[in-house]
Enzyme design. Structure first.
Site, PDB file in Angstrom:
ATOM      1  NE  ARG A 188      -3.704  -2.357   0.193  1.00 38.20           N
ATOM      2  CZ  ARG A 188      -3.398  -3.465  -0.504  1.00 38.20           C
ATOM      3  NH1 ARG A 188      -2.377  -3.467  -1.344  1.00 38.20           N
ATOM      4  NH2 ARG A 188      -4.142  -4.540  -0.399  1.00 38.20           N
ATOM      5  CB  SER A 234      -7.635  -0.689   4.809  1.00 41.21           C
ATOM      6  OG  SER A 234      -8.226  -1.899   4.394  1.00 41.21           O
ATOM      7  CD  GLU A 292      -4.515   0.933   3.083  1.00 38.37           C
ATOM      8  OE1 GLU A 292      -4.225  -0.065   3.774  1.00 38.37           O
ATOM      9  OE2 GLU A 292      -5.286   0.890   2.108  1.00 38.37           O
TER      10      GLU A 292
HETATM   11  C1  LIG Z   1     -15.334   0.488   0.546  1.00 41.57           C
HETATM   12  C2  LIG Z   1     -13.861   0.609   0.239  1.00 41.57           C
HETATM   13  C3  LIG Z   1     -13.131  -0.533  -0.061  1.00 41.57           C
HETATM   14  C4  LIG Z   1     -11.757  -0.431  -0.343  1.00 41.57           C
HETATM   15  N1  LIG Z   1     -11.061  -1.570  -0.632  1.00 41.57           N
HETATM   16  C5  LIG Z   1      -9.744  -1.492  -0.941  1.00 41.57           C
HETATM   17  C6  LIG Z   1      -8.994  -2.661  -1.282  1.00 41.57           C
HETATM   18  O1  LIG Z   1      -9.492  -3.767  -1.319  1.00 41.57           O
HETATM   19  N2  LIG Z   1      -7.682  -2.525  -1.582  1.00 41.57           N
HETATM   20  C7  LIG Z   1      -7.069  -1.312  -1.571  1.00 41.57           C
HETATM   21  O2  LIG Z   1      -5.865  -1.251  -1.865  1.00 41.57           O
HETATM   22  N3  LIG Z   1      -7.751  -0.189  -1.249  1.00 41.57           N
HETATM   23  C8  LIG Z   1      -9.066  -0.241  -0.936  1.00 41.57           C
HETATM   24  N4  LIG Z   1      -9.754   0.881  -0.615  1.00 41.57           N
HETATM   25  C9  LIG Z   1      -9.035   2.167  -0.551  1.00 41.57           C
HETATM   26  C10 LIG Z   1      -9.008   2.968  -1.860  1.00 41.57           C
HETATM   27  O3  LIG Z   1     -10.095   2.623  -2.695  1.00 41.57           O
HETATM   28  C11 LIG Z   1      -7.693   2.792  -2.621  1.00 41.57           C
HETATM   29  O4  LIG Z   1      -6.575   3.211  -1.854  1.00 41.57           O
HETATM   30  C12 LIG Z   1      -7.692   3.601  -3.935  1.00 41.57           C
HETATM   31  O5  LIG Z   1      -6.584   3.209  -4.701  1.00 41.57           O
HETATM   32  C13 LIG Z   1      -7.646   5.106  -3.717  1.00 41.57           C
HETATM   33  O6  LIG Z   1      -7.875   5.715  -4.966  1.00 41.57           O
HETATM   34  P1  LIG Z   1      -8.605   7.122  -5.069  1.00 41.57           P
HETATM   35  O7  LIG Z   1      -8.691   7.483  -6.500  1.00 41.57           O
HETATM   36  O8  LIG Z   1      -9.866   7.122  -4.299  1.00 41.57           O
HETATM   37  O9  LIG Z   1      -7.508   8.047  -4.356  1.00 41.57           O
HETATM   38  P2  LIG Z   1      -7.764   9.191  -3.288  1.00 41.57           P
HETATM   39  O10 LIG Z   1      -8.341   8.596  -2.054  1.00 41.57           O
HETATM   40  O11 LIG Z   1      -8.475  10.328  -3.916  1.00 41.57           O
HETATM   41  O12 LIG Z   1      -6.252   9.646  -3.017  1.00 41.57           O
HETATM   42  C14 LIG Z   1      -5.339   8.793  -2.385  1.00 41.57           C
HETATM   43  C15 LIG Z   1      -3.951   9.441  -2.488  1.00 41.57           C
HETATM   44  O13 LIG Z   1      -3.545   9.436  -3.847  1.00 41.57           O
HETATM   45  C16 LIG Z   1      -3.238  10.766  -4.299  1.00 41.57           C
HETATM   46  N5  LIG Z   1      -3.652  10.828  -5.710  1.00 41.57           N
HETATM   47  C17 LIG Z   1      -4.846  10.459  -6.240  1.00 41.57           C
HETATM   48  N6  LIG Z   1      -4.809  10.591  -7.577  1.00 41.57           N
HETATM   49  C18 LIG Z   1      -3.575  11.055  -7.902  1.00 41.57           C
HETATM   50  C19 LIG Z   1      -2.921  11.386  -9.133  1.00 41.57           C
HETATM   51  N7  LIG Z   1      -3.538  11.283 -10.328  1.00 41.57           N
HETATM   52  N8  LIG Z   1      -1.639  11.831  -9.081  1.00 41.57           N
HETATM   53  C20 LIG Z   1      -0.990  11.958  -7.895  1.00 41.57           C
HETATM   54  N9  LIG Z   1      -1.558  11.661  -6.699  1.00 41.57           N
HETATM   55  C21 LIG Z   1      -2.833  11.211  -6.718  1.00 41.57           C
HETATM   56  C22 LIG Z   1      -4.044  11.678  -3.370  1.00 41.57           C
HETATM   57  O14 LIG Z   1      -3.439  12.951  -3.261  1.00 41.57           O
HETATM   58  C23 LIG Z   1      -3.947  10.906  -2.053  1.00 41.57           C
HETATM   59  O15 LIG Z   1      -2.707  11.161  -1.416  1.00 41.57           O
HETATM   60  C24 LIG Z   1     -11.119   0.834  -0.329  1.00 41.57           C
HETATM   61  C25 LIG Z   1     -11.868   1.980  -0.047  1.00 41.57           C
HETATM   62  C26 LIG Z   1     -13.221   1.882   0.236  1.00 41.57           C
HETATM   63  C27 LIG Z   1     -13.992   3.141   0.530  1.00 41.57           C
END
Ligand SMILES: Cc1cc2nc3c(=O)[nH]c(=O)nc-3n(C[C@H](O)[C@H](O)[C@H](O)COP(=O)(O)OP(=O)(O)OC[C@H]3O[C@@H](n4cnc5c(N)ncnc54)[C@H](O)[C@@H]3O)c2cc1C
Length: 305
Positions: free
Chosen positions: A173, A222, A292
């Site tokens: 992660r 998480s 995380e």
């Molecule tokens: C119900 C639920 C289930 C989940 N299950 C999982 C799972 O099974 N496995 C898992 O790994 N995660 C899981 N997650 C967490 C999450 O979905 C992941 O970490 C996902 O990859 C985050 O992506 P996001 O686009 O929402 O990023 P955000 O939450 O918007 O951002 C996360 C980070 O990435 C940065 N960021 C985003 N986009 C960019 C970009 N284009 N360039 C530079 N920086 C950027 C942001 O600044 C921030 O620091 C879950 C979340 C939820 C709500």
């Protein structure tokens, strides 16, 4: 600062808005406003904006906000949201080149249709490809590092770079990007598979998630990384924190590495709940949990009191 940001962005083609509430965009539905939100039309527009902004401008990129707590004081400077101009998905043999704004689920579906196996784990992750790269998102034994070939990034000075997966310091992660890099697109590679079987696998993943996680709740996924050889949820459970509540922030009864906003929680409540859990786990097991979830933005005066 506000006036210079406004002036610097006056020539861009994309949308610039001031004092934008961010809570509605986050899975938790909490947090304060952004000073500015910029939605670039395309990569050229993004580069023009970055070149025009004063170098000291704080820049934050948000994806689908499924792994962030935006603090109640909001985010200083410019929040960049990548949307339509960054969501193309191109199939190329056993690979997919996906824009940073493409949703993981959509990429998994394109892969299934194209008979590309190995990307189905993305079907259960409710984020964008940009967020997946940054978080090294994964599930069921696979993660971004196992399928990523390269990413294209934009540096804070507006220049483009391509980085191989091996340059990203991937760990559980976690990835290491150059400071201020914005992920624009990623090339993911799988193996040949049968579309029907891949679709069936995706359906299984969705059903398993529904059973195990509060996926319809206001949550941020998480909360803590799994410490080496341990499961964060089991440590939290053993420390007696299942269902623990501060205001309307609660540790999920269903999966106790997930926090929930039961309705009126503030980001401050969620953060305090997380810190309380860390204290209790440390006292019970001697293990330090690490967040995380990314916590972004300013504290309010109340937070700091
Ligand atoms: C119900 C639920 C289930 C989940 N299950 C999982 C799972 O099974 N496995 C898992 O790994 N995660 C899981 N997650 C967490 C999450 O979905 C992941 O970490 C996902 O990859 C985050 O992506 P996001 O686009 O929402 O990023 P955000 O939450 O918007 O951002 C996360 C980070 O990435 C940065 N960021 C985003 N986009 C960019 C970009 N284009 N360039 C530079 N920086 C950027 C942001 O600044 C921030 O620091 C879950 C979340 C939820 C709500």
């Amino acid at each position: 600062m506000t006036v210079s940001i406004e002036n610097s962005l006056s020539g861009v083609r994309g949308r610039v808005s001031r004092d934008v509430p961010l809570a509605p965009r986050t899975w938790f539905r909490t947090g304060g406003p952004a000073d500015f939100v910029f939605v670039p039309e395309d990569a050229d527009d993004l580069a023009s904006a970055l070149k025009a902004l004063p170098a000291t401008t704080p820049i934050t990129v948000l994806g689908a906000c499924s792994n962030v707590i935006i603090r109640d004081g909001g985010i200083e400077g410019v929040v960049i949201r990548l949307t339509r101009g960054f969501s193309d998905i191109i199939v190329d043999g056993r690979s997919i080149v996906a824009g940073a704004a493409a949703l993981d689920m959509t990429v998994a579906e394109h892969a299934a249709t194209a008979g590309i196996d190995g990307l189905s784990f993305l079907a259960g992750i409710p984020g964008s490809i940009g967020g997946a790269v940054v978080m090294n998102a994964g599930a069921y034994g696979a993660d971004l590092s196992t399928v990523l070939e390269w990413i294209d990034i934009m540096m804070p000075d507006g220049t483009l770079r391509r980085l191989a997966a091996t340059e990203l310091g991937f760990a559980y992660r976690h990835s290491i990007l150059p400071t201020g890099a914005i992920v624009l697109r990623a090339r993911l590679t799988g193996r040949s598979g049968d579309p029907g079987e891949i679709r069936a696998h995706i359906a299984e993943i969705k059903a398993a998630r529904e059973a195990a996680q509060p996926i319809r709740a206001r949550t941020g996924g998480s909360t803590f990384r799994n410490p080496s050889g341990e499961k964060a949820w089991a440590l939290i459970d053993a420390a007696g924190c299942r269902g623990l509540r501060i205001g309307d922030a609660q540790i999920s009864e269903k999966h106790c590495n997930f926090m929930l906003n039961l309705g009126a929680a503030r980001s401050m409540d969620l953060e305090q709940l997380g810190e309380t859990v860390r204290d209790r786990v440390r006292a019970q097991s001697g293990i330090d949990l690490h967040w995380e979830i990314k916590r972004l933005g300013r504290q309010t005066a109340e937070n700091q009191a």
